[in-house]
Design an enzyme around this catalytic site. Structure first.
Site, PDB file in Angstrom:
ATOM      1  N   ASP A 110       4.313  39.303  71.421  1.00 18.05           N
ATOM      2  CA  ASP A 110       3.571  38.148  71.908  1.00 18.05           C
ATOM      3  C   ASP A 110       2.992  37.433  70.682  1.00 18.05           C
ATOM      4  O   ASP A 110       3.079  37.916  69.552  1.00 18.05           O
ATOM      5  CB  ASP A 110       2.493  38.551  72.918  1.00 18.05           C
ATOM      6  CG  ASP A 110       2.128  37.370  73.830  1.00 18.05           C
ATOM      7  OD1 ASP A 110       2.484  36.220  73.487  1.00 18.05           O
ATOM      8  OD2 ASP A 110       1.489  37.579  74.870  1.00 18.05           O
TER       9      ASP A 110
HETATM   10  C1  NOJ Z   1       0.958  33.965  74.526  1.00 14.75           C
HETATM   11  C2  NOJ Z   1       1.215  34.370  75.940  1.00 14.75           C
HETATM   12  O1  NOJ Z   1       0.610  35.614  76.207  1.00 14.75           O
HETATM   13  C3  NOJ Z   1       2.684  34.472  76.271  1.00 14.75           C
HETATM   14  O2  NOJ Z   1       2.832  34.734  77.630  1.00 14.75           O
HETATM   15  C4  NOJ Z   1       3.388  33.213  75.873  1.00 14.75           C
HETATM   16  O3  NOJ Z   1       4.742  33.274  76.232  1.00 14.75           O
HETATM   17  C5  NOJ Z   1       3.225  33.021  74.380  1.00 14.75           C
HETATM   18  N1  NOJ Z   1       1.824  32.901  74.069  1.00 14.75           N
HETATM   19  C6  NOJ Z   1       3.964  31.791  73.889  1.00 14.75           C
HETATM   20  O4  NOJ Z   1       3.370  30.656  74.355  1.00 14.75           O
END
Ligand code: NOJ
Length: 749
Positions: free
Chosen positions: A287
């Site tokens: 993430d």
């Molecule tokens: C953080 C989020 O937790 C995740 O779900 C997302 O896909 C990414 N950022 C990218 O935006």
């Protein structure tokens, strides 16, 4: 003579090239990947594992400036870019990749969570439809549009089970139940990936956040998760397994630590379970910044150690922490990370790039004409309206206030969300579509109301505590035959980093509802939010309540369809609505305990609160219709089965009311005695059935070993002989038929 020789040589050369090309074309993707791997330097390999934010908005904290991204792409230091949409932007970035030594195309990833240009209802709302074909279609359309806008990869579906409505990200998942969540995970993966990667309308899906992110302690985003492995396997992992089985191309790990080990370096999750036991062939992305954040977790000292821990644990691509690009070469030199570990990660990523057809044409998804013709088609708009009305839950409808009569003289539309437009999109929507095309409640009602006059008053704001508008709202209501109130949260009160400790209907909105109820007019309240809210006074006093979540572009039309009965609501809650925050976490599939409370007032040394009933305000599976349904005539093919047998259970479902409508008939099971103990109820099947007034259909469920199995303390998936309670009903707290059957050791006849 010489001329003839030259001609022959040219012909020979052409044939050789053609044969060579044919041979190259005949190579399988694994062979092509190996060929390419052989040509790559270590630095180029590491570049493939590095993902950076593009030129669209950032969806996390930008930590460092790396200088020109386009130059880094040309140097082969970036394998994928996120937050980049549209043909123009993606082409510009891909142009840079085509100037790198090996011309390896970039992958473009984007959070296409509930629609691309046309916004569909938020995922939790769609889950309320319990309608798998509709959910799959919504993802299909989102993918078709996104793929036409240059996107290769959506960071969806989020398949995190959530039992805590304080957690802002409940809006993004399918609610609290592993069975329903698994079916929805499958539908969404199929929807996004369509007929398979390589098709021009398919994007890679990404099952996230692996794993247990939804169990953040206290519902506070990014918080730690502490749970037994049995709960992990039984409640939180099934939707991920379903996504993997459905062919999800990628997985994303999560921000949280799980029992002390951050998910980004959790080799039990990634190596043992996902890539080992489940045989997952795609790749895992971290993430946003989560690899570097392991320093904050206190798991590693620096980015060097973070990269070491993550790559060895099976995290293939680093989103935005730059730990891999800055440290992997040294880690290889220091013999902490083997080249074969790097190769394995690169291989997984290149395979997907080949499968998408990007090596044949890196621009194949960035086609301006397709972008123009595919977005916002009338079919997509209609599908968004259909999905939106399927998502609306009728919580209450006393005295049949709904559906509205078409002969009313006037309707008052009151509340802070009556004329709201872009708010209808909810969190995690993209600024790609034309916001003027979003239909507010007011606009939807204007279309549907015919001669009925619509009177509008805001009354109050969402969070502001001013009551200055109450008077005008009261007077407006007094002039109307019926009042419809549009109340709720702001869309940015749910979503990432949007946890709330207080999930009551915000501001003075409930006071405004009280004031309007004092007019004595029939009142309908529409509640808009990305989570279950607390609104006890409203629930106890207002005759009709619709939970409309955030319904997307066609919100207003869908709400009007339901208000007027042009569409009979049939949605069911995919998550429990608590009476108050003190009951959280609250979920229907809990254990019985040694001192269960019998009824809401039983506090005589029972597992109960002395100041609050145990039951929720609205239970999992609850949702009414304008018609009513009768359940009768429960019968079993037999009452005993052995492990390798199955039985069928049938009953008659009748539409006993005046309107045609759909019912979601739900099957729950309980193993009465077992070690370890089992929940008091578990959803094990459901059917969504359309019935005309008076019509009866026989519904049949098949029960087999799969539905009776569970994880024991050694995490083995087992069955235990014994008695099972069977409950069939309209909601988890509205069981209409019950009986029991037994699983026995030897085949029974
Ligand atoms: C953080 C989020 O937790 C995740 O779900 C997302 O896909 C990414 N950022 C990218 O935006």
């Amino acid at each position: 003579m010489n001329r003839i020789k030259t001609i022959i040589s040219i012909c020979l050369l052409i044939s050789l090239i053609t044969i060579g090309n044919l041979y190259a074309q005949q190579k399988t993707i694994p062979q092509k990947v190996e060929d390419l791997l052989k040509k790559m330097t270590l630095a180029e390999k590491i570049g493939q594992l590095n993902q950076l934010n593009g030129d669209w908005e950032a969806t996390g904290p930008i930590t460092k400036d790396v200088g020109s991204k386009l130059d880094a792409i040309k140097r082969g230091e970036i394998g994928s870019v996120l937050n980049i949409v549209g043909v123009q932007h993606t082409r510009a970035f891909q142009d840079a990749a085509m100037q790198s030594r090996l011309k390896i195309p970039l992958l473009f990833g984007q959070d296409v969570i509930h629609g691309y240009s046309i916004t569909f209802p938020i995922p939790l709302a769609e889950a309320a439809s319990w309608d798998m074909p509709a959910i799959e279609k919504s993802a299909r359309i989102a993918a078709t549009e996104a793929a036409a806008g240059g996107v290769h990869w959506t960071f969806a579906p989020m398949v995190d089970i959530a039992r805590d409505p304080r957690w802002g990200r409940v809006m993004e998942g399918a609610g609290e139940d592993p069975y329903l969540g698994s079916l929805i995970a499958t539908a969404r993966v199929h929807g996004f990936q369509g007929k398979g990667l390589g098709n021009l309308d398919a994007v890679m899906s990404c099952a996230k956040h692996f794993a247990a992110y939804g169990a953040a302690i206290g519902g506070r985003d990014y918080n730690s998760v502490d749970m037994s492995l049995r709960t992990l396997w039984e409640i939180y992992l099934p939707p991920f397994k379903a996504a993997a089985d459905a062919g999800a191309a990628t997985f994303m790990n999560s921000f949280n630590d799980l029992n002390g080990t951050p998910a980004s370096a959790n080799s039990y999750l990634m190596r043992d379970i996902l890539k080992g036991k489940w045989g997952f062939k795609g790749f895992v992305v971290s993430d946003w910044g989560s690899i570097g954040e392991m320093i904050n977790h206190g798991y590693v000292k620096n980015n060097y150690e973070a990269a070491n821990a993550s790559i060895n644990a099976g995290s293939d691509m680093d989103m935005e922490s730059r730990s891999y690009i800055n440290n992997l070469a040294k880690l290889v030199a220091d013999k902490k990370v083997s080249v074969s570990t790097i190769d394995e990660a690169v291989r997984r990523i290149l395979t997907k790039k080949f499968e998408l057809g990007l090596f044949d044409d890196p621009y194949r998804f960035s086609n301006a004409e397709r972008e123009k013709s595919v977005l916002n088609t009338p079919e997509h708009v209609e599908a968004a309206r259909e999905m939106a009305r399927k998502s609306i839950v009728l919580l209450k409808n006393e005295h049949n206030v709904l559906p509205l009569s078409k002969d009313l003289n006037s309707i008052a539309l009151i509340g802070p969300l009556v004329t709201a437009k872009k708010e209808m999109k909810g969190f995690w929507s993209l600024d790609v579509g034309d916001e003027t095309k979003i239909v507010s409640l007011y606009e939807g009602m204007q279309q549907a109301a015919g001669k009925t006059k619509l009177l509008v008053a805001k009354g109050c704001d969402i969070t502001d505590t001013s009551r200055a508008g109450f008077d005008e709202a009261y007077k407006t209501a007094m002039h109307a035959d019926v009042v419809i109130m549009a109340m709720g949260e702001r869309p940015d009160m749910t979503g990432e980093a949007k946890s709330r400790s207080n999930i009551h209907l915000p501001g003075v909105q409930e006071d405004l509802i009280k004031a309007i109820m004092a007019t004595g007019k029939p009142v309908v309240v529409l509640l808009m939010s990305g989570r279950p809210m607390v609104f006890n006074w409203t629930a106890d006093h207002v005759p009709a309540i619709l939970y409309t979540w955030w319904l997307g572009n066609q919100a207003g039309n869908a709400m009007a369809d339901v208000l007027y009965g042009n569409y009979n609501p049939g949605a069911k809650l995919p998550i429990t609505f608590p009476r108050t925050e003190g009951q959280i976490p609250i979920y229907y599939n809990h254990y019985n305990t040694g001192r269960p409370a019998h009824g809401d007032n039983d506090v005589n040394y029972t597992s109960a609160y002395i100041d609050l009933p145990n039951s929720p305000k609205y239970a999992f599976g609850h949702g009414l219709s304008y018609t009513t349904f009768g359940y009768s005539n429960l019968r079993f093919s037999k009452k005993f089965l052995s492990k390798n047998e199955s039985i069928t259970v049938s009953f008659d479902l009748q539409n006993t009311g005046k309107y045609a409508g759909e019912e979601v008939a739900q099957l729950y099971l309980r193993q009465m005695v077992s070690q370890p103990v089992r929940p008091i109820k578990e959803l094990k099947g459901f059917q969504k059935v359309m019935l005309q007034p008076g019509e009866t259909k026989t519904i049949t469920f098949t029960i087999d070993k799969q539905k009776l199995s569970f994880y024991n303390d050694q995490l083995q998936w087992i069955t235990e002989p014994g008695e099972f309670g069977l409950m069939i009903g309209s909601a988890s707290d509205d069981i209409r038929l019950q009986d029991s059957f037994s699983l026995v050791n030897t085949p029974a006849h």
